[in-house]
Enzyme design. Structure first.
Site, mmCIF file in Angstrom:
data_model
loop_
_atom_site.group_PDB
_atom_site.id
_atom_site.type_symbol
_atom_site.label_atom_id
_atom_site.label_comp_id
_atom_site.label_asym_id
_atom_site.label_seq_id
_atom_site.Cartn_x
_atom_site.Cartn_y
_atom_site.Cartn_z
ATOM 1 C CE1 TYR A 105 -3.969 1.780 -0.238
ATOM 2 C CE2 TYR A 105 -3.396 2.771 1.864
ATOM 3 C CZ TYR A 105 -4.184 2.732 0.739
ATOM 4 O OH TYR A 105 -5.197 3.630 0.581
ATOM 5 C CE LYS A 178 -8.110 2.673 2.229
ATOM 6 N NZ LYS A 178 -7.218 3.825 2.442
#
Length: 585
Positions: A105, A178
Protein backbone atom coordinates in the site's frame (compact mmCIF):
# COMPACT_ATOMS: atom_id res chain seq x y z
CA UNK A 1 -23.30 -21.32 -14.04
CA UNK A 2 -21.11 -20.80 -10.99
CA UNK A 3 -17.77 -22.58 -11.01
CA UNK A 4 -16.74 -22.08 -7.40
CA UNK A 5 -18.58 -21.86 -4.08
CA UNK A 6 -18.22 -22.78 -0.42
CA UNK A 7 -19.73 -25.69 1.48
CA UNK A 8 -21.20 -25.11 4.93
CA UNK A 9 -17.96 -26.29 6.59
CA UNK A 10 -15.95 -23.62 4.74
CA UNK A 11 -14.44 -26.00 2.18
CA UNK A 12 -14.36 -24.99 -1.48
CA UNK A 13 -16.49 -26.79 -4.05
CA UNK A 14 -15.60 -26.33 -7.71
CA UNK A 15 -16.38 -27.49 -11.23
CA UNK A 16 -12.90 -26.43 -12.34
CA UNK A 17 -10.31 -29.04 -13.25
CA UNK A 18 -6.62 -29.23 -13.99
CA UNK A 19 -4.89 -25.99 -14.95
CA UNK A 20 -8.11 -24.07 -14.31
CA UNK A 21 -7.73 -24.92 -10.61
CA UNK A 22 -4.11 -23.74 -10.58
CA UNK A 23 -5.14 -20.52 -12.34
CA UNK A 24 -7.68 -19.54 -9.65
CA UNK A 25 -5.81 -17.84 -6.77
CA UNK A 26 -8.70 -18.45 -4.36
CA UNK A 27 -8.21 -22.23 -4.38
CA UNK A 28 -4.70 -22.77 -5.73
CA UNK A 29 -2.44 -24.40 -3.12
CA UNK A 30 0.44 -25.34 -5.40
CA UNK A 31 2.62 -27.98 -3.77
CA UNK A 32 0.32 -28.04 -0.71
CA UNK A 33 -2.41 -29.96 -2.56
CA UNK A 34 -2.83 -33.42 -1.04
CA UNK A 35 -2.73 -36.58 -3.12
CA UNK A 36 -6.51 -37.09 -3.09
CA UNK A 37 -7.10 -33.46 -4.17
CA UNK A 38 -4.55 -33.85 -6.97
CA UNK A 39 -6.38 -36.92 -8.20
CA UNK A 40 -9.94 -35.61 -7.82
CA UNK A 41 -9.21 -32.18 -9.35
CA UNK A 42 -7.20 -33.45 -12.32
CA UNK A 43 -3.89 -32.07 -11.04
CA UNK A 44 -1.85 -35.26 -11.31
CA UNK A 45 1.35 -34.47 -13.18
CA UNK A 46 0.69 -30.71 -13.19
CA UNK A 47 2.48 -30.13 -9.85
CA UNK A 48 5.90 -31.41 -8.73
CA UNK A 49 5.64 -34.58 -6.67
CA UNK A 50 6.88 -33.07 -3.39
CA UNK A 51 4.42 -31.91 -0.75
CA UNK A 52 5.03 -28.73 1.25
CA UNK A 53 3.09 -27.10 4.06
CA UNK A 54 1.83 -23.53 3.98
CA UNK A 55 4.62 -22.52 6.38
CA UNK A 56 7.20 -24.10 4.05
CA UNK A 57 5.79 -22.12 1.17
CA UNK A 58 5.84 -18.88 3.18
CA UNK A 59 9.55 -19.36 3.91
CA UNK A 60 10.28 -19.84 0.21
CA UNK A 61 8.32 -16.82 -1.05
CA UNK A 62 9.66 -14.58 1.73
CA UNK A 63 13.19 -15.41 0.60
CA UNK A 64 12.16 -14.54 -2.97
CA UNK A 65 10.70 -11.26 -1.72
CA UNK A 66 13.87 -10.34 0.17
CA UNK A 67 15.97 -10.87 -2.94
CA UNK A 68 14.14 -8.15 -4.90
CA UNK A 69 16.31 -5.09 -5.68
CA UNK A 70 13.87 -2.30 -4.74
CA UNK A 71 10.42 -1.53 -3.38
CA UNK A 72 8.70 -1.46 -6.78
CA UNK A 73 10.08 -4.90 -7.57
CA UNK A 74 8.86 -6.10 -4.17
CA UNK A 75 5.40 -4.70 -4.90
CA UNK A 76 5.34 -6.51 -8.25
CA UNK A 77 6.47 -9.75 -6.57
CA UNK A 78 3.72 -9.52 -3.95
CA UNK A 79 1.06 -8.75 -6.56
CA UNK A 80 2.20 -11.70 -8.66
CA UNK A 81 1.87 -13.93 -5.59
CA UNK A 82 -1.58 -12.45 -4.89
CA UNK A 83 -2.61 -13.38 -8.44
CA UNK A 84 -1.26 -16.90 -8.04
CA UNK A 85 -2.16 -18.02 -4.51
CA UNK A 86 -4.33 -15.83 -2.30
CA UNK A 87 -3.95 -17.78 0.95
CA UNK A 88 -0.16 -17.85 0.63
CA UNK A 89 -0.11 -14.11 -0.14
CA UNK A 90 -2.12 -13.25 2.96
CA UNK A 91 -0.21 -15.62 5.25
CA UNK A 92 3.02 -13.90 4.14
CA UNK A 93 1.53 -10.41 4.47
CA UNK A 94 -0.01 -10.92 7.92
CA UNK A 95 3.24 -12.41 9.19
CA UNK A 96 5.27 -9.39 8.05
CA UNK A 97 2.65 -6.64 8.21
CA UNK A 98 4.86 -3.76 9.37
CA UNK A 99 7.47 -4.57 6.76
CA UNK A 100 5.12 -5.13 3.83
CA UNK A 101 2.29 -2.66 4.42
CA UNK A 102 4.34 0.22 2.93
CA UNK A 103 5.08 -2.01 -0.07
CA UNK A 104 1.62 -3.32 -0.86
CA UNK A 105 0.00 0.00 0.00
CA UNK A 106 1.24 3.52 0.59
CA UNK A 107 3.80 4.76 -0.35
CA UNK A 108 5.03 2.12 -2.85
CA UNK A 109 1.61 1.53 -4.38
CA UNK A 110 1.96 5.03 -5.85
CA UNK A 111 4.92 3.86 -7.94
CA UNK A 112 3.03 0.75 -8.98
CA UNK A 113 0.10 2.89 -10.17
CA UNK A 114 2.38 5.17 -12.18
CA UNK A 115 3.87 2.11 -13.93
CA UNK A 116 0.61 0.14 -14.17
CA UNK A 117 0.27 0.00 -17.96
CA UNK A 118 3.94 -0.83 -18.45
CA UNK A 119 4.09 -3.48 -15.72
CA UNK A 120 0.63 -4.91 -16.52
CA UNK A 121 0.55 -8.68 -16.10
CA UNK A 122 -2.91 -9.88 -15.13
CA UNK A 123 -6.25 -8.14 -14.49
CA UNK A 124 -7.61 -8.11 -10.94
CA UNK A 125 -10.96 -6.63 -10.03
CA UNK A 126 -13.70 -5.07 -12.15
CA UNK A 127 -13.00 -2.41 -14.79
CA UNK A 128 -16.01 -0.22 -15.55
CA UNK A 129 -15.90 2.18 -18.48
CA UNK A 130 -17.84 5.44 -18.66
CA UNK A 131 -18.05 4.79 -22.41
CA UNK A 132 -20.16 1.68 -21.80
CA UNK A 133 -22.46 2.24 -18.79
CA UNK A 134 -24.78 -0.41 -20.20
CA UNK A 135 -22.14 -3.01 -19.27
CA UNK A 136 -21.99 -2.18 -15.56
CA UNK A 137 -24.33 -4.95 -14.44
CA UNK A 138 -22.77 -7.60 -16.68
CA UNK A 139 -19.31 -6.58 -15.51
CA UNK A 140 -20.20 -6.86 -11.82
CA UNK A 141 -21.91 -10.21 -12.42
CA UNK A 142 -18.65 -11.45 -13.96
CA UNK A 143 -17.30 -11.59 -10.40
CA UNK A 144 -19.28 -14.86 -10.09
CA UNK A 145 -20.71 -13.66 -6.77
CA UNK A 146 -24.34 -13.63 -5.65
CA UNK A 147 -26.37 -11.11 -3.62
CA UNK A 148 -25.35 -12.59 -0.25
CA UNK A 149 -21.72 -13.17 -1.20
CA UNK A 150 -20.25 -9.64 -1.06
CA UNK A 151 -19.39 -7.71 2.11
CA UNK A 152 -17.20 -4.97 0.68
CA UNK A 153 -16.57 -3.11 -2.57
CA UNK A 154 -13.71 -0.59 -2.90
CA UNK A 155 -14.25 1.75 -5.85
CA UNK A 156 -12.05 4.56 -7.19
CA UNK A 157 -12.20 6.98 -10.10
CA UNK A 158 -8.40 7.40 -9.68
CA UNK A 159 -8.77 11.16 -9.68
CA UNK A 160 -6.67 11.85 -6.58
CA UNK A 161 -4.28 8.96 -6.00
CA UNK A 162 -2.36 9.59 -2.77
CA UNK A 163 -0.25 12.70 -3.44
CA UNK A 164 0.27 12.00 -7.15
CA UNK A 165 -3.11 12.94 -8.63
CA UNK A 166 -4.92 11.52 -11.65
CA UNK A 167 -3.58 8.19 -12.92
CA UNK A 168 -6.53 6.78 -14.82
CA UNK A 169 -7.07 3.05 -14.96
CA UNK A 170 -3.92 2.42 -12.92
CA UNK A 171 -6.05 3.37 -9.93
CA UNK A 172 -7.25 -0.25 -9.78
CA UNK A 173 -4.06 -0.86 -7.78
CA UNK A 174 -5.29 1.46 -5.02
CA UNK A 175 -8.55 -0.50 -4.74
CA UNK A 176 -6.71 -3.84 -4.73
CA UNK A 177 -4.19 -2.56 -2.18
CA UNK A 178 -6.92 -1.19 0.07
CA UNK A 179 -8.72 -4.51 0.09
CA UNK A 180 -5.45 -6.31 0.89
CA UNK A 181 -5.17 -4.15 4.01
CA UNK A 182 -8.81 -4.82 4.90
CA UNK A 183 -8.02 -8.53 4.86
CA UNK A 184 -4.57 -8.50 6.45
CA UNK A 185 -5.47 -6.03 9.20
CA UNK A 186 -9.20 -6.62 9.64
CA UNK A 187 -9.76 -10.23 8.66
CA UNK A 188 -12.25 -9.37 5.92
CA UNK A 189 -12.75 -12.49 3.76
CA UNK A 190 -11.08 -11.63 0.41
CA UNK A 191 -13.48 -13.91 -1.46
CA UNK A 192 -16.31 -11.58 -0.37
CA UNK A 193 -14.75 -8.38 -1.72
CA UNK A 194 -14.57 -6.66 -5.11
CA UNK A 195 -12.10 -3.96 -6.23
CA UNK A 196 -13.52 -1.61 -8.88
CA UNK A 197 -12.00 1.11 -11.03
CA UNK A 198 -14.41 3.61 -12.55
CA UNK A 199 -12.59 4.54 -15.75
CA UNK A 200 -13.95 7.99 -16.57
CA UNK A 201 -10.92 8.97 -18.65
CA UNK A 202 -7.82 10.85 -17.55
CA UNK A 203 -6.56 14.40 -17.77
CA UNK A 204 -2.93 13.32 -17.49
CA UNK A 205 -1.47 14.03 -20.90
CA UNK A 206 1.45 11.64 -20.45
CA UNK A 207 -1.06 8.77 -20.16
CA UNK A 208 -3.10 9.93 -23.15
CA UNK A 209 0.11 10.06 -25.20
CA UNK A 210 1.43 6.71 -23.94
CA UNK A 211 0.90 3.98 -26.59
CA UNK A 212 0.89 1.35 -23.82
CA UNK A 213 -1.79 3.02 -21.69
CA UNK A 214 -4.62 0.50 -21.24
CA UNK A 215 -7.41 2.77 -20.00
CA UNK A 216 -9.91 5.01 -21.79
CA UNK A 217 -7.83 7.28 -23.99
CA UNK A 218 -9.78 10.51 -23.56
CA UNK A 219 -10.06 13.33 -20.99
CA UNK A 220 -12.25 12.93 -17.94
CA UNK A 221 -15.88 13.29 -18.88
CA UNK A 222 -18.05 16.31 -17.92
CA UNK A 223 -19.89 16.36 -14.61
CA UNK A 224 -23.30 15.39 -16.00
CA UNK A 225 -21.96 12.29 -17.74
CA UNK A 226 -19.85 11.43 -14.69
CA UNK A 227 -22.85 11.70 -12.37
CA UNK A 228 -25.05 9.56 -14.59
CA UNK A 229 -22.34 6.88 -14.71
CA UNK A 230 -21.87 6.93 -10.93
CA UNK A 231 -25.62 6.84 -10.31
CA UNK A 232 -25.93 3.74 -12.48
CA UNK A 233 -22.99 2.11 -10.71
CA UNK A 234 -24.39 2.77 -7.22
CA UNK A 235 -27.86 1.64 -8.26
CA UNK A 236 -26.48 -1.59 -9.70
CA UNK A 237 -24.36 -2.32 -6.63
CA UNK A 238 -27.45 -1.90 -4.46
CA UNK A 239 -29.41 -4.24 -6.69
CA UNK A 240 -26.78 -6.99 -7.02
CA UNK A 241 -25.02 -6.82 -3.63
CA UNK A 242 -27.39 -5.32 -1.05
CA UNK A 243 -25.19 -6.24 1.95
CA UNK A 244 -22.01 -4.65 0.62
CA UNK A 245 -20.26 -1.65 2.16
CA UNK A 246 -19.34 0.65 -0.75
CA UNK A 247 -15.98 2.23 0.06
CA UNK A 248 -14.93 5.25 -2.06
CA UNK A 249 -11.17 5.60 -2.45
CA UNK A 250 -9.05 8.42 -3.92
CA UNK A 251 -11.96 10.02 -5.74
CA UNK A 252 -11.06 13.37 -7.28
CA UNK A 253 -11.47 16.30 -4.90
CA UNK A 254 -14.14 17.90 -7.08
CA UNK A 255 -16.37 14.87 -6.52
CA UNK A 256 -15.40 13.16 -3.26
CA UNK A 257 -17.43 15.19 -0.77
CA UNK A 258 -20.32 15.56 -3.20
CA UNK A 259 -20.58 11.80 -3.73
CA UNK A 260 -20.39 11.09 -0.02
CA UNK A 261 -23.20 13.52 0.76
CA UNK A 262 -25.22 12.26 -2.19
CA UNK A 263 -25.24 8.60 -1.21
CA UNK A 264 -24.50 8.34 2.52
CA UNK A 265 -28.17 8.53 3.60
CA UNK A 266 -29.41 6.02 1.05
CA UNK A 267 -26.57 3.48 0.86
CA UNK A 268 -24.09 1.76 3.14
CA UNK A 269 -21.13 3.85 2.00
CA UNK A 270 -17.89 5.29 3.33
CA UNK A 271 -15.14 7.60 2.02
CA UNK A 272 -11.81 6.78 3.61
CA UNK A 273 -10.06 9.95 2.42
CA UNK A 274 -12.67 12.07 4.19
CA UNK A 275 -14.04 9.98 7.04
CA UNK A 276 -11.16 7.58 7.66
CA UNK A 277 -8.53 10.32 7.56
CA UNK A 278 -10.67 12.44 9.84
CA UNK A 279 -11.16 9.62 12.32
CA UNK A 280 -7.50 8.61 12.58
CA UNK A 281 -6.48 12.25 13.05
CA UNK A 282 -9.17 12.62 15.68
CA UNK A 283 -7.68 9.59 17.44
CA UNK A 284 -4.25 11.25 17.45
CA UNK A 285 -5.69 14.50 18.79
CA UNK A 286 -7.68 12.67 21.47
CA UNK A 287 -4.53 10.87 22.58
CA UNK A 288 -2.64 14.16 22.59
CA UNK A 289 -5.30 15.82 24.74
CA UNK A 290 -4.61 13.24 27.41
CA UNK A 291 -0.93 14.13 27.32
CA UNK A 292 -1.60 17.87 27.42
CA UNK A 293 -4.51 17.71 29.84
CA UNK A 294 -6.42 20.08 27.56
CA UNK A 295 -9.74 18.81 26.09
CA UNK A 296 -10.38 19.15 22.32
CA UNK A 297 -12.56 22.19 22.93
CA UNK A 298 -9.61 24.00 24.51
CA UNK A 299 -7.34 23.73 21.47
CA UNK A 300 -6.67 26.15 18.62
CA UNK A 301 -6.29 24.09 15.46
CA UNK A 302 -4.60 25.15 12.22
CA UNK A 303 -5.08 22.89 9.19
CA UNK A 304 -2.64 23.43 6.32
CA UNK A 305 -4.19 22.08 3.10
CA UNK A 306 -7.98 22.37 3.19
CA UNK A 307 -8.93 19.83 0.55
CA UNK A 308 -10.81 16.56 0.95
CA UNK A 309 -8.57 15.22 3.72
CA UNK A 310 -8.25 18.51 5.58
CA UNK A 311 -12.00 19.09 5.60
CA UNK A 312 -12.59 15.50 6.69
CA UNK A 313 -10.28 16.02 9.65
CA UNK A 314 -12.00 19.29 10.59
CA UNK A 315 -15.41 17.64 10.34
CA UNK A 316 -14.45 14.74 12.62
CA UNK A 317 -12.89 17.05 15.20
CA UNK A 318 -15.98 19.27 15.07
CA UNK A 319 -18.25 16.25 15.58
CA UNK A 320 -16.20 15.23 18.62
CA UNK A 321 -16.63 18.70 20.15
CA UNK A 322 -20.35 18.72 19.40
CA UNK A 323 -20.62 15.33 21.11
CA UNK A 324 -19.20 17.04 24.22
CA UNK A 325 -22.03 19.58 24.12
CA UNK A 326 -20.33 22.42 22.23
CA UNK A 327 -22.56 24.19 19.64
CA UNK A 328 -21.38 23.42 16.11
CA UNK A 329 -20.74 27.06 15.19
CA UNK A 330 -18.59 27.51 18.27
CA UNK A 331 -16.66 24.30 17.54
CA UNK A 332 -15.84 25.51 14.03
CA UNK A 333 -14.39 28.71 15.44
CA UNK A 334 -11.56 26.58 16.89
CA UNK A 335 -10.20 26.07 13.33
CA UNK A 336 -8.06 28.17 10.99
CA UNK A 337 -7.74 26.69 7.49
CA UNK A 338 -4.92 27.58 5.08
CA UNK A 339 -4.99 26.56 1.44
CA UNK A 340 -3.58 27.89 -1.85
CA UNK A 341 -5.28 31.26 -1.27
CA UNK A 342 -3.71 31.53 2.16
CA UNK A 343 -5.95 31.67 5.21
CA UNK A 344 -9.51 31.00 4.06
CA UNK A 345 -11.88 33.91 4.66
CA UNK A 346 -15.57 34.24 3.85
CA UNK A 347 -15.07 36.98 1.26
CA UNK A 348 -13.16 34.61 -1.03
CA UNK A 349 -15.22 33.72 -4.10
CA UNK A 350 -13.66 30.43 -5.16
CA UNK A 351 -14.20 28.41 -1.98
CA UNK A 352 -15.86 25.02 -2.04
CA UNK A 353 -18.75 24.35 0.31
CA UNK A 354 -16.51 22.28 2.57
CA UNK A 355 -13.92 25.07 2.73
CA UNK A 356 -16.50 27.78 3.38
CA UNK A 357 -17.63 26.02 6.56
CA UNK A 358 -14.24 26.81 8.12
CA UNK A 359 -13.51 30.21 6.55
CA UNK A 360 -12.91 33.09 8.95
CA UNK A 361 -14.61 36.48 9.10
CA UNK A 362 -12.46 38.85 6.97
CA UNK A 363 -12.90 41.61 9.56
CA UNK A 364 -11.12 39.40 12.09
CA UNK A 365 -7.92 39.37 10.00
CA UNK A 366 -8.08 42.85 8.48
CA UNK A 367 -4.73 43.90 9.92
CA UNK A 368 -2.84 40.67 9.26
CA UNK A 369 0.20 40.63 6.95
CA UNK A 370 -0.47 39.28 3.45
CA UNK A 371 2.42 37.65 1.65
CA UNK A 372 1.46 34.18 0.48
CA UNK A 373 -0.80 31.12 0.55
CA UNK A 374 -0.17 27.41 0.57
CA UNK A 375 2.29 27.76 -2.28
CA UNK A 376 3.12 25.09 -4.81
CA UNK A 377 0.35 22.67 -3.80
CA UNK A 378 -3.32 23.48 -3.41
CA UNK A 379 -4.73 20.28 -1.98
CA UNK A 380 -3.38 16.72 -2.04
CA UNK A 381 -2.77 15.71 -5.64
CA UNK A 382 -3.60 19.10 -7.20
CA UNK A 383 -0.63 21.25 -8.11
CA UNK A 384 -0.97 24.99 -8.61
CA UNK A 385 1.33 27.61 -10.01
CA UNK A 386 3.53 29.23 -7.35
CA UNK A 387 2.59 32.84 -7.02
CA UNK A 388 -0.62 32.33 -8.99
CA UNK A 389 -3.84 34.28 -8.55
CA UNK A 390 -4.87 34.71 -4.94
CA UNK A 391 -1.55 33.46 -3.57
CA UNK A 392 0.72 36.48 -3.54
CA UNK A 393 -1.63 38.51 -1.35
CA UNK A 394 -2.82 35.65 0.86
CA UNK A 395 -2.24 35.29 4.60
CA UNK A 396 0.54 32.72 4.99
CA UNK A 397 0.87 29.83 7.39
CA UNK A 398 3.64 31.69 9.23
CA UNK A 399 1.38 34.70 9.78
CA UNK A 400 -1.50 32.50 10.95
CA UNK A 401 0.74 30.72 13.46
CA UNK A 402 2.13 34.04 14.70
CA UNK A 403 -1.37 35.47 15.20
CA UNK A 404 -3.34 32.42 16.37
CA UNK A 405 -0.74 30.68 18.57
CA UNK A 406 -2.17 27.26 17.67
CA UNK A 407 -1.86 24.27 19.94
CA UNK A 408 -2.52 21.79 17.11
CA UNK A 409 -0.99 22.04 13.61
CA UNK A 410 -2.16 19.54 10.99
CA UNK A 411 -0.73 19.20 7.48
CA UNK A 412 -2.58 17.65 4.51
CA UNK A 413 -0.98 19.79 1.80
CA UNK A 414 1.59 17.45 0.19
CA UNK A 415 4.02 20.38 0.52
CA UNK A 416 7.33 18.96 1.67
CA UNK A 417 8.97 20.94 4.47
CA UNK A 418 6.07 23.37 4.88
CA UNK A 419 6.35 23.18 8.67
CA UNK A 420 9.60 25.11 8.79
CA UNK A 421 11.81 25.60 11.82
CA UNK A 422 10.61 29.19 12.18
CA UNK A 423 6.94 28.18 12.10
CA UNK A 424 7.39 25.33 14.56
CA UNK A 425 9.53 27.34 16.98
CA UNK A 426 6.95 30.13 16.90
CA UNK A 427 4.19 27.64 17.68
CA UNK A 428 6.22 26.01 20.47
CA UNK A 429 6.90 29.39 22.08
CA UNK A 430 3.19 29.66 22.93
CA UNK A 431 2.24 26.00 23.53
CA UNK A 432 3.61 23.84 26.31
CA UNK A 433 3.06 20.59 24.34
CA UNK A 434 2.51 21.55 20.69
CA UNK A 435 0.66 18.86 18.73
CA UNK A 436 2.16 18.64 15.23
CA UNK A 437 0.66 16.21 12.72
CA UNK A 438 2.32 16.27 9.25
CA UNK A 439 -0.08 13.88 7.54
CA UNK A 440 0.86 14.04 3.85
CA UNK A 441 1.88 10.94 1.92
CA UNK A 442 4.23 9.73 0.57
CA UNK A 443 7.17 10.31 2.93
CA UNK A 444 8.91 12.71 0.53
CA UNK A 445 5.91 15.07 0.69
CA UNK A 446 5.58 15.16 4.48
CA UNK A 447 5.31 18.69 5.87
CA UNK A 448 8.12 17.99 8.35
CA UNK A 449 10.38 15.22 9.60
CA UNK A 450 9.71 14.08 13.19
CA UNK A 451 13.40 14.38 14.12
CA UNK A 452 13.27 18.09 13.28
CA UNK A 453 10.01 18.63 15.15
CA UNK A 454 11.40 16.96 18.28
CA UNK A 455 14.65 18.93 18.04
CA UNK A 456 13.03 22.34 17.37
CA UNK A 457 10.73 21.95 20.38
CA UNK A 458 13.35 20.37 22.67
CA UNK A 459 11.28 17.19 22.91
CA UNK A 460 7.99 18.90 23.83
CA UNK A 461 6.16 18.27 20.54
CA UNK A 462 3.55 15.51 20.34
CA UNK A 463 4.03 14.12 16.85
CA UNK A 464 2.21 11.69 14.58
CA UNK A 465 2.75 11.40 10.83
CA UNK A 466 0.90 10.14 7.78
CA UNK A 467 3.94 8.26 6.45
CA UNK A 468 6.08 5.81 8.42
CA UNK A 469 9.08 7.30 10.25
CA UNK A 470 11.55 5.69 12.61
CA UNK A 471 11.98 6.50 16.28
CA UNK A 472 13.81 9.68 17.29
CA UNK A 473 16.42 9.83 20.06
CA UNK A 474 16.61 13.18 21.83
CA UNK A 475 17.77 14.20 25.28
CA UNK A 476 18.11 10.61 26.44
CA UNK A 477 14.54 9.72 25.45
CA UNK A 478 13.47 7.58 22.52
CA UNK A 479 10.38 9.07 20.87
CA UNK A 480 8.25 6.50 19.03
CA UNK A 481 6.47 8.17 16.12
CA UNK A 482 2.91 7.00 15.70
CA UNK A 483 1.77 6.71 12.10
CA UNK A 484 -1.71 8.14 11.54
CA UNK A 485 -2.33 5.43 9.00
CA UNK A 486 -5.97 5.06 8.00
CA UNK A 487 -5.42 1.32 8.43
CA UNK A 488 -5.90 1.93 12.14
CA UNK A 489 -9.53 2.80 11.34
CA UNK A 490 -10.97 1.40 8.11
CA UNK A 491 -10.31 -2.37 8.54
CA UNK A 492 -11.95 -2.35 11.97
CA UNK A 493 -14.74 -0.12 10.71
CA UNK A 494 -15.48 -2.55 7.89
CA UNK A 495 -15.34 -5.51 10.26
CA UNK A 496 -17.69 -3.75 12.68
CA UNK A 497 -20.13 -2.92 9.89
CA UNK A 498 -20.17 -6.59 8.87
CA UNK A 499 -20.57 -7.80 12.46
CA UNK A 500 -23.54 -5.47 13.03
CA UNK A 501 -24.86 -5.79 9.47
CA UNK A 502 -25.14 -2.02 9.67
CA UNK A 503 -27.38 -0.25 7.19
CA UNK A 504 -25.43 3.01 7.29
CA UNK A 505 -22.07 4.40 8.45
CA UNK A 506 -22.88 7.17 10.93
CA UNK A 507 -20.81 9.93 12.51
CA UNK A 508 -21.31 8.19 15.84
CA UNK A 509 -19.69 5.03 14.48
CA UNK A 510 -16.69 7.03 13.25
CA UNK A 511 -16.35 8.79 16.59
CA UNK A 512 -16.49 5.43 18.36
CA UNK A 513 -13.70 4.14 16.10
CA UNK A 514 -11.49 7.14 16.86
CA UNK A 515 -12.04 6.86 20.60
CA UNK A 516 -11.27 3.14 20.49
CA UNK A 517 -7.93 3.80 18.77
CA UNK A 518 -7.02 6.62 21.16
CA UNK A 519 -7.83 4.38 24.16
CA UNK A 520 -5.21 1.85 23.03
CA UNK A 521 -2.23 4.11 23.79
CA UNK A 522 -0.76 5.29 27.09
CA UNK A 523 0.66 8.78 26.54
CA UNK A 524 1.89 9.11 30.13
CA UNK A 525 5.21 7.43 29.30
CA UNK A 526 7.88 9.84 27.94
CA UNK A 527 8.35 9.26 24.21
CA UNK A 528 5.23 7.10 23.88
CA UNK A 529 3.55 7.22 20.45
CA UNK A 530 0.17 8.91 19.99
CA UNK A 531 -1.20 5.93 18.07
CA UNK A 532 -0.99 2.11 18.21
CA UNK A 533 1.74 0.32 16.29
CA UNK A 534 1.04 -0.82 12.74
CA UNK A 535 2.38 -4.23 13.76
CA UNK A 536 -0.64 -4.60 16.06
CA UNK A 537 -3.24 -3.81 13.40
CA UNK A 538 -5.23 -7.04 13.75
CA UNK A 539 -5.63 -6.54 17.49
CA UNK A 540 -6.49 -2.87 16.92
CA UNK A 541 -9.12 -3.84 14.34
CA UNK A 542 -10.89 -6.13 16.82
CA UNK A 543 -11.21 -3.28 19.33
CA UNK A 544 -12.34 -0.81 16.66
CA UNK A 545 -14.84 -3.28 15.18
CA UNK A 546 -16.45 -3.94 18.56
CA UNK A 547 -16.77 -0.20 19.24
CA UNK A 548 -18.22 0.46 15.77
CA UNK A 549 -20.72 -2.41 16.00
CA UNK A 550 -21.89 -1.28 19.44
CA UNK A 551 -22.30 2.29 18.18
CA UNK A 552 -24.32 1.01 15.21
CA UNK A 553 -26.57 -0.83 17.65
CA UNK A 554 -26.98 2.29 19.83
CA UNK A 555 -27.85 4.43 16.82
CA UNK A 556 -30.43 1.96 15.50
CA UNK A 557 -28.67 1.06 12.24
CA UNK A 558 -27.60 -2.50 13.20
CA UNK A 559 -29.52 -5.42 11.68
CA UNK A 560 -27.63 -8.25 13.45
CA UNK A 561 -27.92 -9.31 17.07
CA UNK A 562 -24.74 -8.54 18.99
CA UNK A 563 -23.38 -10.81 21.73
CA UNK A 564 -22.40 -9.69 25.21
CA UNK A 565 -18.90 -10.90 24.29
CA UNK A 566 -18.73 -8.67 21.25
CA UNK A 567 -14.94 -8.94 20.88
CA UNK A 568 -15.30 -12.72 20.71
CA UNK A 569 -18.08 -12.41 18.15
CA UNK A 570 -15.89 -10.13 16.03
CA UNK A 571 -12.87 -12.46 16.24
CA UNK A 572 -15.02 -15.38 15.11
CA UNK A 573 -15.87 -13.45 11.93
CA UNK A 574 -12.25 -12.81 10.97
CA UNK A 575 -10.93 -14.74 8.00
CA UNK A 576 -7.63 -16.50 8.59
CA UNK A 577 -5.18 -17.33 5.77
CA UNK A 578 -5.17 -21.12 5.87
CA UNK A 579 -5.83 -23.73 3.23
CA UNK A 580 -9.34 -25.16 3.10
CA UNK A 581 -10.22 -28.46 1.43
CA UNK A 582 -11.02 -28.17 -2.29
CA UNK A 583 -13.64 -30.65 -3.46
CA UNK A 584 -14.83 -31.49 -6.95
CA UNK A 585 -18.42 -30.69 -7.91
Amino acid sequence: MRTLWRDEDGAWRTTLRGRQVLADPRINKGTAFGDSERHDLGLTGLIPAAHFTLDDQVARVYAQYRRQPDDLARNITLNALHDRNEVLFYRLLTGHLSEMLPIIYTPTVGQAIEHYSHEYRRPRGIYLSVDHPELIEASLLASDLGPDDVDLIVATDAGAILGIGDWGVGGIHIAVGKLAVYTAAGGIDPARTIPVVLDVGTDRQSLLDDPLYIGNRHPRVPAAEYDAFLDEFVRTVGKLFPLALLHWEDVGVANARRLLERYRDERLTFNDDIQGTGAVNLAAVLAATRATGVPPTGHRIVIFGMGTAGAGIADQLTAAMVAQGVPEAEARRRFWAVDRQGLLTRDMTALSDLQRRYARDPAEVAGWRRDGGLGEHAVPGERTVPGGPGVADGISLAEVVARVHPTVLIGTSTTAGAFSEAVVRDMAAHAGRPVVLPMSNPTALSEAAPADLISWTDGRALVATGSPFGAVDHGGIRYEIGQANNALIFPGLGLGVIAARARRVTDGMLLAAARAVADLVDTSTPGAPLLPRVADLRETSVVVAAAVARAAEAEGVASATLDADLAGQVKALMWEPRYRPVRPA
